[in-house]
Design an enzyme around this catalytic site. Structure first.
Site, PDB file in Angstrom:
ATOM      1  N   HIS A 145       0.866  -1.176   0.000  1.00 36.74           N
ATOM      2  CA  HIS A 145       0.000   0.000   0.000  1.00 36.74           C
ATOM      3  C   HIS A 145       0.909   1.235   0.000  1.00 36.74           C
ATOM      4  O   HIS A 145       2.032   1.177   0.519  1.00 36.74           O
ATOM      5  CB  HIS A 145      -0.841  -0.050   1.276  1.00 36.74           C
ATOM      6  CG  HIS A 145      -1.892   0.994   1.409  1.00 36.74           C
ATOM      7  ND1 HIS A 145      -1.614   2.266   1.834  1.00 36.74           N
ATOM      8  CD2 HIS A 145      -3.231   0.953   1.193  1.00 36.74           C
ATOM      9  CE1 HIS A 145      -2.732   2.971   1.885  1.00 36.74           C
ATOM     10  NE2 HIS A 145      -3.734   2.197   1.494  1.00 36.74           N
ATOM     11  N   ASP A 222       3.143  -4.782   7.904  1.00 33.51           N
ATOM     12  CA  ASP A 222       1.931  -3.964   7.827  1.00 33.51           C
ATOM     13  C   ASP A 222       0.736  -4.893   8.040  1.00 33.51           C
ATOM     14  O   ASP A 222       0.393  -5.689   7.161  1.00 33.51           O
ATOM     15  CB  ASP A 222       1.882  -3.276   6.455  1.00 33.51           C
ATOM     16  CG  ASP A 222       0.586  -2.491   6.239  1.00 33.51           C
ATOM     17  OD1 ASP A 222      -0.364  -2.664   7.033  1.00 33.51           O
ATOM     18  OD2 ASP A 222       0.522  -1.741   5.258  1.00 33.51           O
ATOM     19  N   GLN A 225      -4.431  -5.282   7.028  1.00 36.79           N
ATOM     20  CA  GLN A 225      -5.439  -6.182   6.458  1.00 36.79           C
ATOM     21  C   GLN A 225      -5.398  -7.584   7.044  1.00 36.79           C
ATOM     22  O   GLN A 225      -6.114  -8.468   6.560  1.00 36.79           O
ATOM     23  CB  GLN A 225      -5.272  -6.256   4.917  1.00 36.79           C
ATOM     24  CG  GLN A 225      -5.436  -4.923   4.197  1.00 36.79           C
ATOM     25  CD  GLN A 225      -6.886  -4.418   4.179  1.00 36.79           C
ATOM     26  OE1 GLN A 225      -7.833  -5.154   4.505  1.00 36.79           O
ATOM     27  NE2 GLN A 225      -7.065  -3.169   3.791  1.00 36.79           N
ATOM     28  N   LYS A 248     -10.320  -0.646  10.760  1.00 38.50           N
ATOM     29  CA  LYS A 248     -10.476  -1.785   9.845  1.00 38.50           C
ATOM     30  C   LYS A 248     -10.860  -3.056  10.598  1.00 38.50           C
ATOM     31  O   LYS A 248     -11.109  -4.088  10.002  1.00 38.50           O
ATOM     32  CB  LYS A 248      -9.180  -2.027   9.075  1.00 38.50           C
ATOM     33  CG  LYS A 248      -8.862  -0.929   8.060  1.00 38.50           C
ATOM     34  CD  LYS A 248      -7.726  -1.339   7.170  1.00 38.50           C
ATOM     35  CE  LYS A 248      -7.125  -0.191   6.392  1.00 38.50           C
ATOM     36  NZ  LYS A 248      -8.037   0.405   5.422  1.00 38.50           N
ATOM     37  N   CYS A 386      -4.873   2.534  -3.631  1.00 37.78           N
ATOM     38  CA  CYS A 386      -3.632   3.054  -3.008  1.00 37.78           C
ATOM     39  C   CYS A 386      -2.467   2.093  -3.192  1.00 37.78           C
ATOM     40  O   CYS A 386      -1.654   1.896  -2.258  1.00 37.78           O
ATOM     41  CB  CYS A 386      -3.825   3.361  -1.523  1.00 37.78           C
ATOM     42  SG  CYS A 386      -5.080   4.599  -1.227  1.00 37.78           S
TER      43      CYS A 386
HETATM   44  N1  C6P Z   1      -6.274   0.476   2.907  1.00 35.30           N
HETATM   45  C1  C6P Z   1      -8.132   0.113   1.410  1.00 35.30           C
HETATM   46  O1  C6P Z   1      -9.252   0.371   0.959  1.00 35.30           O
HETATM   47  P1  C6P Z   1      -4.974   3.710   7.311  1.00 35.30           P
HETATM   48  O2  C6P Z   1      -5.570   4.566   6.221  1.00 35.30           O
HETATM   49  O3  C6P Z   1      -3.774   4.368   7.940  1.00 35.30           O
HETATM   50  O4  C6P Z   1      -5.957   3.199   8.292  1.00 35.30           O
HETATM   51  O5  C6P Z   1      -4.446   2.370   6.578  1.00 35.30           O
HETATM   52  C2  C6P Z   1      -3.530   2.454   5.511  1.00 35.30           C
HETATM   53  C3  C6P Z   1      -3.267   1.096   4.938  1.00 35.30           C
HETATM   54  C4  C6P Z   1      -2.014   0.542   5.098  1.00 35.30           C
HETATM   55  N2  C6P Z   1      -1.744  -0.704   4.661  1.00 35.30           N
HETATM   56  C5  C6P Z   1      -2.669  -1.466   4.050  1.00 35.30           C
HETATM   57  C6  C6P Z   1      -2.320  -2.851   3.622  1.00 35.30           C
HETATM   58  C7  C6P Z   1      -3.956  -0.944   3.843  1.00 35.30           C
HETATM   59  O6  C6P Z   1      -4.871  -1.696   3.240  1.00 35.30           O
HETATM   60  C8  C6P Z   1      -4.259   0.368   4.271  1.00 35.30           C
HETATM   61  C9  C6P Z   1      -5.599   0.974   4.021  1.00 35.30           C
HETATM   62  C10 C6P Z   1      -7.614   0.912   2.582  1.00 35.30           C
HETATM   63  O7  C6P Z   1      -7.456  -0.793   0.955  1.00 35.30           O
HETATM   64  C11 C6P Z   1      -7.760   2.373   2.354  1.00 35.30           C
HETATM   65  S1  C6P Z   1      -6.698   2.982   1.087  1.00 35.30           S
END
Ligand code: C6P
Length: 427
Positions: A145, A222, A225, A248, A386
């Protein structure tokens, strides 16, 4: 006043769920905990399949926030008065809930942030400032991401370091043999997602960590997910850092976690300066607070930390293994049904797919597909998610993505499949 009198692990909205859930995962009963799922959009029942972006919140999480604002609200770690002490107790009990949830060794290893993105930016700054010099290398994977790419690029630009990329196969799996070749005496850190938000690939992070450690290189995972879908265990993964977001995993927005092994966090300098992160301040010199406060400048979002702990209580009561089994069964069912649709292309590995399905149908633009599905009440995400470098690797501009949560049903998958077929017929 309700939640505030309960200790952690005793969320008042779950005990009746616990016994039922331990015997059988009753998704229709679970759905009743999420008021928003009863909504209609465009006169159609909402089918919410955008859980990868954010999950819906059970009633107990929202109530925990309301209760704390109504009954406890006071700044934490700052007051001798009753409310401040109670708010502090709740905040610190939440840290212990997170520790237990990810099986960290100590609460000193749990740093509250605003989310995965801030967790990674914190690490990129603190690690970069103290551990990286010109010519050093940072390794990321091809399926990261942007949040696990851009902070490292910014740090590399500041320090004159170089970003290296672990390649992946056409099926969306990391090429471990190539990864091994990337590591050398200049490698300072490996950054890898646990689960791809686009492909649903569950990366072999334990192996990634083991290989890096053989070269004395630390690893950031990370976990944005993975934490919503299956149990994670810091001591088993043995990663050095791990980042995830509350929103999430059925918690509130604005709160996340950076886990770091204590021996690493001890060595790193603070990210931001301000209240809370200091021990003593004079105009000549400042000494920093101990862990974890050294990394938590300013008033923390103590309402959100308490609500995150409530979300942890909730998913723990349902059982992470039950959630995993339910979502796996649903994902397999969805894959089987979707494969039958003419012109369907599903991205990512065939086996070991997590609760995310990215797809295209014929040459229908992902935005058209997403917009028309929306009119049928089906919420999916479209675009590059993203992950632009990953899109480039796949040779596409974007996909449609259905991502499942603990409350989704087979009937909803059927609605999605029928919806895709209807849209396909229109083109
Ligand atoms: N992905 C998606 O729709 P935040 O925004 O900080 O809570 O998470 C960022 C982020 C970082 N790593 C991974 C693997 C992610 O999937 C995400 C967030 C969302 O896939 C929003 S772009």
């Amino acid at each position: 006043m309700i939640n505030v009198r309960w200790g952690r692990g005793q969320c008042p909205c779950v005990p009746d769920v616990v016994t039922a859930m331990q015997m059988m995962y009753d998704v229709n009963r679970v759905r009743k905990d999420f008021p928003i799922l009863a909504r209609q959009v465009y006169g159609k029942p909402l089918v919410y399949l955008d859980n990868g972006a954010t999950t819906q919140k059970p009633r107990c999480v929202v109530e925990a926030m309301v209760d704390e604002y109504y009954n406890v609200n006071a700044n934490v770690h700052r007051g001798v008065h009753f409310l401040s002490q109670q708010a502090t107790d709740l905040h610190e009990a939440s840290r212990e809930s997170v520790r237990k949830f990810i099986n960290a060794r100590s609460v000193n290893e749990i740093i509250f942030t605003r989310g995965t993105t801030e967790s990674i930016n914190l690490l990129a700054f603190s690690f970069g400032e103290s551990m990286v010099k010109e010519g050093d290398e940072i390794v990321v994977s091809a399926m990261e991401h942007h949040s696990n790419i851009v902070p490292w690029q910014m740090m590399c630009a500041r320090k004159g370091a170089v970003l290296k990329v672990i390649p992946m196969t056409d099926d969306g799996e990391l090429q471990i043999d190539e990864y091994v070749k990337l590591l050398n005496e200049k490698t300072r850190l490996v950054c890898c997602t646990h689960v791809s938000n686009v492909l649903g690939t569950v990366n072999p992070v334990k192996e990634v960590v083991r290989i890096a450690h053989e070269q004395g290189v630390p690893v950031l995972v990370d976990g944005a997910q993975s934490t919503p879908h299956f149990a994670v265990d810091m001591q088993d993964l043995d990663c050095d850092f791990f980042a995830f977001s509350g929103h999430k995993m059925y918690g509130p927005t604005g709160i996340g976690v950076l886990y770091g092994k204590e021996e690493w966090l001890d060595k790193l300098p603070p990210y931001q300066g301000g209240g809370e992160m200091i021990k003593n301040v004079s105009f000549e010199q400042t000494t920093y607070n101990e862990l974890p406060y050294k990394f938590e400048a300013g008033t923390p979002d103590y309402i959100a930390s308490h609500a995150l702990a409530t979300a942890i209580d909730y998913v723990t009561a349902l059982g992470m293994d039950n959630i995993f089994r339910h979502e796996q069964e649903l994902t397999r069912y969805a894959m089987d049904c979707m494969k039958e649709i003419e012109g369907m292309r599903i991205f990512g590995p065939v086996e070991g797919h997590d609760a995310v399905i990215s797809f295209q149908v014929g040459d229908i633009h992902h935005l058209d597909m997403g917009t028309l599905l929306d009119r049928l009440g089906i919420a999916v995400r479209t675009g590059h998610h993203c992950a632009e470098p990953l899109m480039r690797r796949l040779g596409i501009e974007g996909t449609v993505r259905a991502s499942f949560g603990l409350y989704n049903t087979r009937e909803e998958v059927d609605v999605l499949v029928e919806g895709i077929k209807r849209v396909a017929q229109m083109f």
